[in-house]
Design an enzyme around this catalytic site. Structure first.
Site, PDB file in Angstrom:
ATOM      1  CE  LYS A  79      38.067  50.920  35.803  1.00 57.41           C
ATOM      2  NZ  LYS A  79      39.426  51.513  35.721  1.00 57.41           N
ATOM      3  CB  SER A 155      40.920  49.364  33.050  1.00 57.37           C
ATOM      4  OG  SER A 155      41.046  50.205  34.166  1.00 57.37           O
ATOM      5  CB  SER A 179      42.593  52.855  34.003  1.00 53.72           C
ATOM      6  OG  SER A 179      43.341  51.697  33.720  1.00 53.72           O
TER       7      SER A 179
END
Lengths: 469, 378
Positions: A79, A155, A179
């Site tokens: 990420k 996310s 997330s």
């Protein structure tokens, strides 16, 4: 595409056995990314040179006769809130795009590197990790590999999509309110949000200090355990890191659930779940021999308190930038951050109190039970741009509501694995949360492995061509 | 001022059939309001918004589905519509109808029409006493005595309107309900009748409820205004303030569309059909689809009518109660933040969302010794 192994476990074994070179693995992964990422928008930056250099170093070490590490030649992505040496850490935000490049890798990337992983690049996310859909106004939405008109969740949406599309078997994500678990559920991959304080967050961009967790997403339960074991260990730079010694899970993974008492979370976790989510939770409960249903007290208030604390702490973190550079913020979350920064202290104090109480009450459950099962998301992947979703006849705003079932659990730091189910052979997956007592990631992972072994949870072969859909 | 009339959660639904299925038309959908003694209240809204149904509920010619109407503290919702004719309260609430021609008996002279009300609804007896009351009422409405013995077809529209008003006030009601009192009149006559009503309002000790789609009527005559849309009150407040500074997007649109007004085109309703009053979505704002400010939240959460400032209420997510506005503005100032209007509105929405969450947290009673504890330790 080729007969190269696809799971991390198989890749590491093939490399260790001399069947394949790290360079071949790296090149194949980069080829997949080049072919499929344009349609998915999972990667915001591909680190091809680095992956190939790491591969070459592994191949050279093997030629020198050195033993292959646990994740040797396993390609992975991170990420884009992880520091990658030489790259600016975006955290999904144009706001940070002008920052200087990171001087060093994040602690967890250093550990992946030491374990032999090949870093393929940085993955898309909701701006500043505030969102559950990876609809990023500045960097584009990440698309769900199972239906490109739908969200990959968020996310850590790029992480979920990259693994689900078979680009890499492992990706690192972060989970403040869900997330890691939401994209794992919506993309149909395994994910682990470890106990709060287990994995060090040094070298990653923060969101809510008291709720932030890092963890892996993976193509199989065994891959998830393999990655998690490589990531464990004390750290001097994250003050919340509990400094526990490494407690390996790979060895105990295949033990099954012998001796473990399993229960299903009902009440709130049924009320806030659509039919597919409830079916998944019930199916997993049957497969794992659940003893019955458990109702936790005041879960809705716990979720509300997590929302309050998140907004307050996230808002405080970004207040200066909200004042100076509002136009660089993601419009979907900017005013929520601002509202958080402005709210009365009383609300936060009450939320923290509720948190202490809810944690105490929930921990009592683990005297009688070792594993709790709940759905990971209320519904399967929603359409990109979809403003409302319907749960049991009630229309709710999509973006904040996707975390309804994950938020109460991360709120008190419990370890959770997500295993992907496909209720009734559906085209879209939905995950179940496998929740254990603090520091018992081994229990979560054993349950995930058991579901996979029983054929209940699965990560199906990657779509051969996403463009053809 | 004491409350003369109070409506509490007043509901009227009519069963209808649509595509062969039984459905409910929500004509009046949970109204809460009051009319004080001596107060003149305007009820505005386009046709079909439920105004006329509300009037029939208040005058007890129609039974409500649920809710209460209290008049001088007494529940009148329980009086069945058909029993109302003989009820003492019937005198206290009088009605002036929209069309003076339709509402007058063509075979009665003006005198007979007014006298009949005295005879039916008061204790006045005897020809002389009744006739005296009729002539007083006629004088009050400016009807010359020589016209009292004419039949409706011998009277002008304005004269018939005066007869209708005289018939209502002759029994000395406490509340006069006027349903579009000038709608059927020529424009030249309208002004005269409005002047008459304005004078009556000042001279007579009673409350008035003006029901009208004509904002000018309300602006001229009313102390307070209630704006109705699809069965619900969306805004209420002192008429002068509402016209000067409308809060609800629908009120703003009504005012902006007035001829010669200082309307802002951005306030006008956007294209799109009104929502159906049949089985409406309870979670959605009724104006959504026509509202220039419609947002995500308006589709999932119907805004309740709430007090914005003293005496002023509105049902819109974008209209915040004053305390909250003050709080947010103060916090913005403290943090040296200046927001353009759109962001300011979005901030209110988000602030409300957090406030809702905080309320959920506050709803849990925790043991007194609960305190935030440290994180898990190995």
């Amino acid at each position: 595409m080729s007969s190269l192994p696809t799971t991390a476990t198989a890749i590491a074994a093939a490399f260790a056995g001399g069947e394949v070179s790290a360079r071949e693995i790296a090149a194949a992964a980069l080829e997949r990314i080049a072919a499929h990422n344009p349609a998915l928008n999972a990667y915001t930056e591909v680190t091809a040179e680095r992956a190939l250099a790491e591969a070459d170093a592994l191949d050279a070490a093997r030629r020198r006769g050195e033993a292959a590490p646990a994740l040797a030649a396993v390609p992975y992505g991170v990420k884009n809130l992880f520091d990658v040496a030489g790259m600016t850490t975006l955290a999904g935000a144009r706001l940070l795009a002008g920052n200087p490049p990171a001087a060093a890798d994040a602690t967890l990337i250093q550990r992946m590197h030491s374990a032999g992983g090949l870093l393929t690049g940085a993955l898309n996310m909701d701006a500043l990790a505030y969102g559950f859909t990876t609809e990023n106004t500045h960097y584009g939405a990440t698309r769900n590999p199972h239906d490109p008109t739908r969200t990959a969740g968020g996310s850590s949406g790029g992480s979920g999509a990259a693994v689900a599309a078979g680009l890499v078997p492992i990706a690192l994500g972060s989970d403040t309110n869900g997330s890691i678990r939401v994209p794992a559920s919506l993309c149909g991959v395994f994910g682990l949000k470890p106990t709060y304080g287990r994995l060090p967050r040094s070298g990653s961009f923060p969101f809510v200090h008291g709720l932030d967790h890092l963890g892996p997403l993976a193509a199989s339960a065994a891959d998830l355990a393999l990655a998690y074991d490589a990531l464990q260990g004390p750290d001097g730079r994250d003050p919340a890191c509990a400094q526990r010694v490494i407690e390996p899970t790979t060895d105990v993974l295949t033990r099954g659930l012998d001796g473990l008492r399993v229960a299903r979370l009902a009440g709130y976790f049924d009320d806030q779940a659509g039919a597919a989510a409830r079916a998944a939770s019930e199916r997993a409960a049957r497969a794992l021999g659940s003893l019955g249903d458990i109702v936790l007290p005041e879960v809705a208030a716990a979720r509300a308190a997590a929302f309050v604390i998140t907004a307050a702490e996230g808002g405080a973190l970004h207040l200066q930038a909200l004042r100076d550079r509002p136009d660089d913020f993601e419009p979907l979350s900017r005013e929520r951050l601002l509202a958080g920064a402005l709210m009365p202290a009383l609300w936060v104090e009450q939320a923290q109190k509720l948190r202490a109480w809810f944690r105490r009450r929930t921990l009592e459950v683990f005297r009688d039970v070792d594993l709790l099962i709940a759905p990971a998301t209320p519904v399967t992947a929603t359409l990109l741009g979809q403003e409302t979703m319907v749960i049991n006849g009630r229309a709710l705003p999509t973006r904040p509501s996707m975390g309804l079932l994950t938020q109460p659990i991360s709120f008190i730091g419990l370890p959770v694995a997500v295993a992907p189910l496909w209720p009734g052979g559906a085209a879209l997956p939905i995950g179940v949360q496998l929740i254990a007592a603090p520091w018992r990631e081994d229990v979560c992972l054993r349950a995930a492995w058991a579901l996979q072994s029983a054929g209940v949870a699965a990560v199906p072969p990657a779509p051969t061509s996403i463009n053809a859909r | 001022m004491s409350q003369l009339l109070e409506a509490i959660d007043l509901v009227k639904r009519f069963p209808v059939r649509s595509k062969g299925r039984k459905k409910l038309l929500h004509a009046v959908d949970g109204l809460n309001f009051h009319i004080d003694a001596g107060e003149t209240v305007g009820l505005v809204g386009e046709s079909g918004c439920g105004k006329s149904t509300l009037v029939r509920l208040l005058t007890r010619t129609l039974d409500s589905t649920s809710g209460h109407v209290r008049f001088r503290g007494q529940g009148i919702g329980l009086i069945a519509a058909r029993a109302m004719a003989d009820h003492p309260l019937r005198r206290e609430i009088q009605m002036v109808f929209q069309d003076p021609t339709d509402s007058l008996n063509p075979r009665y002279t003006a005198r007979q029409t007014i006298a009949e009300a005295v005879h039916l609804l008061t204790d006045t007896r005897g020809w002389a006493a009744i006739d005296s009351a009729v002539e007083v009422a006629a004088a009050q409405v400016g009807l010359p005595p020589e016209l009292l013995d004419r039949y409706p077809h011998q009277l002008s529209g304005g004269q018939k309107a005066r007869v209708g008003i005289a018939r209502a006030i002759v029994v000395k009601p406490r509340l006069l309900v006027l349903d579009e009192p000038t709608a059927a009149l020529d424009v030249s006559v309208q002004a005269v009748i409005l002047q008459l009503l304005d004078r009556l309002k000042r001279e007579m000790a009673m409350s008035f409820l003006f029901v009208s789609h004509d904002l000018n009527v309300v602006r001229l005559l009313c102390d307070r205004v209630m704006v109705m849309y699809l069965g619900q009150i969306v805004e209420s407040g002192p008429a002068r303030e509402v016209f000067a500074r409308p809060l609800h997007p629908y009120t703003r649109a009504l005012i902006a569309s007035l001829p010669g007004g200082h309307g802002n085109d951005a306030d006008l309703l956007v294209g799109g059909d009104p929502q159906s009053p049949i089985d409406p979505d309870a979670h959605r704002c009724r104006l959504f689809g026509r509202c220039p400010r419609g947002a995500e939240r308006c589709q999932t959460q119907a805004p309740p009518l709430r007090e914005i400032s003293r005496g002023r209420s509105a049902a819109c997510h974008f209209v915040a109660p004053t305390e909250r506005e003050v709080f947010i503005d103060a916090a913005l100032t403290v943090h040296k933040l200046h927001l353009p209007p759109a962001r300011r509105a979005a901030l209110t929405t988000e602030f409300d969302r957090v406030a809702d969450m905080a309320r959920q947290v506050q709803s849990v009673r925790l043991p007194d010794d609960t305190a935030p504890a440290p994180q898990f330790r190995p």
